[in-house]
Design a protein around this motif. Sequence first.
Motif, PDB file in Angstrom:
ATOM      1  N   LEU A  27      -8.540 -23.231  -4.664  1.00 25.69           N
ATOM      2  CA  LEU A  27      -8.457 -23.857  -3.354  1.00 25.69           C
ATOM      3  C   LEU A  27      -8.479 -25.380  -3.452  1.00 25.69           C
ATOM      4  N   ILE A  28      -9.323 -25.899  -4.325  1.00 27.74           N
ATOM      5  CA  ILE A  28      -9.397 -27.352  -4.502  1.00 27.74           C
ATOM      6  C   ILE A  28      -8.091 -27.880  -5.068  1.00 27.74           C
ATOM      7  N   ALA A  29      -7.509 -27.131  -6.015  1.00 35.43           N
ATOM      8  CA  ALA A  29      -6.215 -27.539  -6.566  1.00 35.43           C
ATOM      9  C   ALA A  29      -5.142 -27.553  -5.494  1.00 35.43           C
ATOM     10  N   ALA A  30      -5.239 -26.617  -4.547  1.00 37.15           N
ATOM     11  CA  ALA A  30      -4.230 -26.526  -3.490  1.00 37.15           C
ATOM     12  C   ALA A  30      -4.460 -27.529  -2.369  1.00 37.15           C
ATOM     13  N   MET A  31      -5.720 -27.843  -2.066  1.00 39.80           N
ATOM     14  CA  MET A  31      -6.035 -28.648  -0.887  1.00 39.80           C
ATOM     15  C   MET A  31      -6.312 -30.110  -1.195  1.00 39.80           C
ATOM     16  N   ALA A  32      -6.788 -30.400  -2.408  1.00 43.96           N
ATOM     17  CA  ALA A  32      -7.231 -31.764  -2.708  1.00 43.96           C
ATOM     18  C   ALA A  32      -6.051 -32.695  -2.954  1.00 43.96           C
ATOM     19  N   ILE A  33      -6.321 -33.963  -2.770  1.00 43.03           N
ATOM     20  CA  ILE A  33      -5.338 -34.994  -3.058  1.00 43.03           C
ATOM     21  C   ILE A  33      -5.491 -35.393  -4.523  1.00 43.03           C
ATOM     22  N   GLY A  34      -4.396 -35.274  -5.301  1.00 43.27           N
ATOM     23  CA  GLY A  34      -4.459 -35.632  -6.713  1.00 43.27           C
ATOM     24  C   GLY A  34      -5.007 -34.504  -7.569  1.00 43.27           C
ATOM     25  N   PRO A  35      -5.287 -34.803  -8.838  1.00 43.48           N
ATOM     26  CA  PRO A  35      -5.694 -33.779  -9.808  1.00 43.48           C
ATOM     27  C   PRO A  35      -7.194 -33.466  -9.763  1.00 43.48           C
ATOM     28  N   GLU A  36      -7.746 -33.264  -8.565  1.00 46.33           N
ATOM     29  CA  GLU A  36      -9.185 -33.057  -8.422  1.00 46.33           C
ATOM     30  C   GLU A  36      -9.665 -31.841  -9.201  1.00 46.33           C
TER      31      GLU A  36
ATOM     32  N   ARG B 298     -19.356 -20.413  -0.694  1.00 49.11           N
ATOM     33  CA  ARG B 298     -18.558 -21.452  -1.334  1.00 49.11           C
ATOM     34  C   ARG B 298     -17.218 -21.649  -0.644  1.00 49.11           C
ATOM     35  N   ILE B 299     -16.586 -20.550  -0.274  1.00 50.32           N
ATOM     36  CA  ILE B 299     -15.322 -20.677   0.444  1.00 50.32           C
ATOM     37  C   ILE B 299     -15.554 -21.318   1.811  1.00 50.32           C
ATOM     38  N   GLY B 300     -16.653 -20.942   2.461  1.00 46.08           N
ATOM     39  CA  GLY B 300     -16.985 -21.547   3.745  1.00 46.08           C
ATOM     40  C   GLY B 300     -17.224 -23.034   3.641  1.00 46.08           C
ATOM     41  N   ALA B 301     -17.899 -23.454   2.570  1.00 42.35           N
ATOM     42  CA  ALA B 301     -18.154 -24.885   2.367  1.00 42.35           C
ATOM     43  C   ALA B 301     -16.851 -25.652   2.202  1.00 42.35           C
ATOM     44  N   LEU B 302     -15.904 -25.069   1.462  1.00 40.35           N
ATOM     45  CA  LEU B 302     -14.613 -25.732   1.285  1.00 40.35           C
ATOM     46  C   LEU B 302     -13.822 -25.786   2.586  1.00 40.35           C
ATOM     47  N   TYR B 303     -13.937 -24.738   3.394  1.00 43.76           N
ATOM     48  CA  TYR B 303     -13.239 -24.723   4.684  1.00 43.76           C
ATOM     49  C   TYR B 303     -13.759 -25.849   5.582  1.00 43.76           C
ATOM     50  N   ILE B 304     -15.082 -26.006   5.610  1.00 46.38           N
ATOM     51  CA  ILE B 304     -15.676 -27.078   6.414  1.00 46.38           C
ATOM     52  C   ILE B 304     -15.244 -28.443   5.888  1.00 46.38           C
ATOM     53  N   ALA B 305     -15.303 -28.599   4.546  1.00 46.01           N
ATOM     54  CA  ALA B 305     -14.932 -29.879   3.940  1.00 46.01           C
ATOM     55  C   ALA B 305     -13.467 -30.214   4.210  1.00 46.01           C
ATOM     56  N   TYR B 306     -12.612 -29.212   4.171  1.00 45.43           N
ATOM     57  CA  TYR B 306     -11.183 -29.446   4.389  1.00 45.43           C
ATOM     58  C   TYR B 306     -10.920 -29.979   5.793  1.00 45.43           C
ATOM     59  N   ASN B 307     -11.746 -29.570   6.730  1.00 44.89           N
ATOM     60  CA  ASN B 307     -11.535 -29.972   8.120  1.00 44.89           C
ATOM     61  C   ASN B 307     -12.234 -31.266   8.503  1.00 44.89           C
ATOM     62  N   ILE B 308     -13.266 -31.667   7.724  1.00 48.92           N
ATOM     63  CA  ILE B 308     -13.992 -32.874   8.122  1.00 48.92           C
ATOM     64  C   ILE B 308     -14.018 -33.963   7.045  1.00 48.92           C
ATOM     65  N   ASP B 309     -13.809 -33.585   5.769  1.00 50.57           N
ATOM     66  CA  ASP B 309     -13.930 -34.597   4.709  1.00 50.57           C
ATOM     67  C   ASP B 309     -13.153 -34.143   3.472  1.00 50.57           C
ATOM     68  N   ARG B 310     -11.824 -34.251   3.515  1.00 51.75           N
ATOM     69  CA  ARG B 310     -10.979 -33.730   2.446  1.00 51.75           C
ATOM     70  C   ARG B 310     -11.145 -34.485   1.130  1.00 51.75           C
ATOM     71  N   ASN B 311     -11.665 -35.692   1.196  1.00 52.53           N
ATOM     72  CA  ASN B 311     -11.860 -36.466  -0.031  1.00 52.53           C
ATOM     73  C   ASN B 311     -13.096 -36.039  -0.817  1.00 52.53           C
ATOM     74  N   SER B 312     -13.899 -35.141  -0.251  1.00 48.09           N
ATOM     75  CA  SER B 312     -15.142 -34.725  -0.914  1.00 48.09           C
ATOM     76  C   SER B 312     -15.201 -33.211  -1.104  1.00 48.09           C
ATOM     77  N   LEU B 313     -14.062 -32.599  -1.350  1.00 48.94           N
ATOM     78  CA  LEU B 313     -14.028 -31.146  -1.536  1.00 48.94           C
ATOM     79  C   LEU B 313     -14.910 -30.710  -2.699  1.00 48.94           C
ATOM     80  N   SER B 314     -14.826 -31.426  -3.796  1.00 47.19           N
ATOM     81  CA  SER B 314     -15.611 -31.044  -4.973  1.00 47.19           C
ATOM     82  C   SER B 314     -17.106 -31.178  -4.714  1.00 47.19           C
ATOM     83  N   GLU B 315     -17.494 -32.255  -4.023  1.00 48.47           N
ATOM     84  CA  GLU B 315     -18.913 -32.441  -3.721  1.00 48.47           C
ATOM     85  C   GLU B 315     -19.440 -31.318  -2.831  1.00 48.47           C
ATOM     86  N   TRP B 316     -18.663 -30.894  -1.857  1.00 44.47           N
ATOM     87  CA  TRP B 316     -19.077 -29.794  -0.981  1.00 44.47           C
ATOM     88  C   TRP B 316     -19.196 -28.491  -1.772  1.00 44.47           C
ATOM     89  N   TYR B 317     -18.240 -28.261  -2.672  1.00 43.09           N
ATOM     90  CA  TYR B 317     -18.288 -27.066  -3.514  1.00 43.09           C
ATOM     91  C   TYR B 317     -19.524 -27.074  -4.403  1.00 43.09           C
TER      92      TYR B 317
END
Length: 457
Positions: A251-260, A384-403
């Motif tokens: 999910l992070i590979a699909a949603m994140a900006i760059g090679p996160e 974990r999936i829920g955390a990424l869903y929330i991060a994607y909607n409010i803070d896409r630059n911190s997907l890894s931190e939320w995970y």
Amino acid sequence: MKSLLDKVNAKLNAQGGFLKAVGLLAGSTAFAQGITFLALPILTRLYSPNDFALFAIYTAIVGMGSVVACLRLEIAISLPEKDEDAASLFVLSLVFATILTIIFSLVLVIWPNELANLFRAPELYSYLWMLPLGIWLTAVYAAAQNWATRKKDFSSIAQTKIMQSTIGSGAQIGTGLLGFTPIGLLFGQLFLSGAGIWGLIKKAWQEDNKKFQLVSWTSMKTQLEEYEKFPKYSTFESFANTAAIQIPLILIAAMAIGPEAGYLLLASKVMSAPLGLIGRAISQVYLSRAAEEYRINNLGNFTANVVLSLTKIGIGPLIFIGFISPVIFPLVFGDEWRRAGELVLWMIPWMVLQFIASPISMCMHVRGWQRPMLALTVFGLILRIGALYIAYNIDRNSLSEWYIFSGAVFYLICNIVFFRCSEINLRHVFNIFTSSMPIVGIWSVAGLIISFIIGNL
């Protein structure tokens, strides 16, 4: 379930050199991981973070597919009293691994573009053919390894682990030097997954071919019915446990900006090395004694001593690695990997809690808490999936931190459940805290000092 564990422990205790065997496996694993770890600084200079992001997707899919390919019957190979029955389970594992791999291959043939687009990784299209092969090799090796474990052939297992790391890392470096990127990472992983399979199977046939010749469809059907709980329950639990780690990477590979995902993969590899080395060995020793300690009402004291050993041995070094990683990663792996070092620092609470929880999780099996364990595993996946869903909607630059944060929360809950299951009380917790804090404090201060010095050079 207790009687099943008693059978396993009886076999292990009858093997006079069990601790020696654990030491052999732990030593070979340490050596193998050492080879893999030493190769990382070379690989990060041959392959880009984008290459590692694609590699993260590949390993995630292979990891989830291989853990269910044998329907967990490979785990049951060590349990039957008769080798003839175990041989049937071994062959069954290979049959299911092959059938499910063929089915997955057909899916790839029919919907290749759809699968690549699903992961938002069009570059994966060219390497889809490697996915079924990776799943099959990993699953078959697991079955062969469990047969060798049943036969107490730990030296062969140790040799294959070293062979896998040596050949796999060598292949990744060699293909990288020749400019074959990113396929070199994936190609080398095939060897990391499957090297040594032929040797294990050949030895099994040479020593026990008469038992394998007795395997029939009838005997396999009988064993499948005998151990039906493994396909019914363990398969889903294992998939959920693996998916909780691998799906977020995808999910992070699909949603994140760059090679996160590439940064996260490298950070995880560095922090998981001590977890895999020490944690697995202690898990084996814990399981070999936990059932007996539970029968004599001493499980709480025994588990508390194990946790105390874990805190003294591993927590300090984990914190130390986390503190120095932001300044060490650019020096060791290259400046473009600085982000991975920052993620390691974030991982400290998660990895510390996982380091404690993983070995003592065996208490859930000792006490027959399979359903709560399954519920806990599924909860971890949803969290974990829920955390990424929330991060994607409010803070896409911190997907890894939320995970990472969701991982820490999950393992905190795991520790609470496992402490209760193993009968650790508040007095135990206080003794563990007071006894280990001085050692942990020294490691922490050392990490902060070294990080400050290197950061100001």
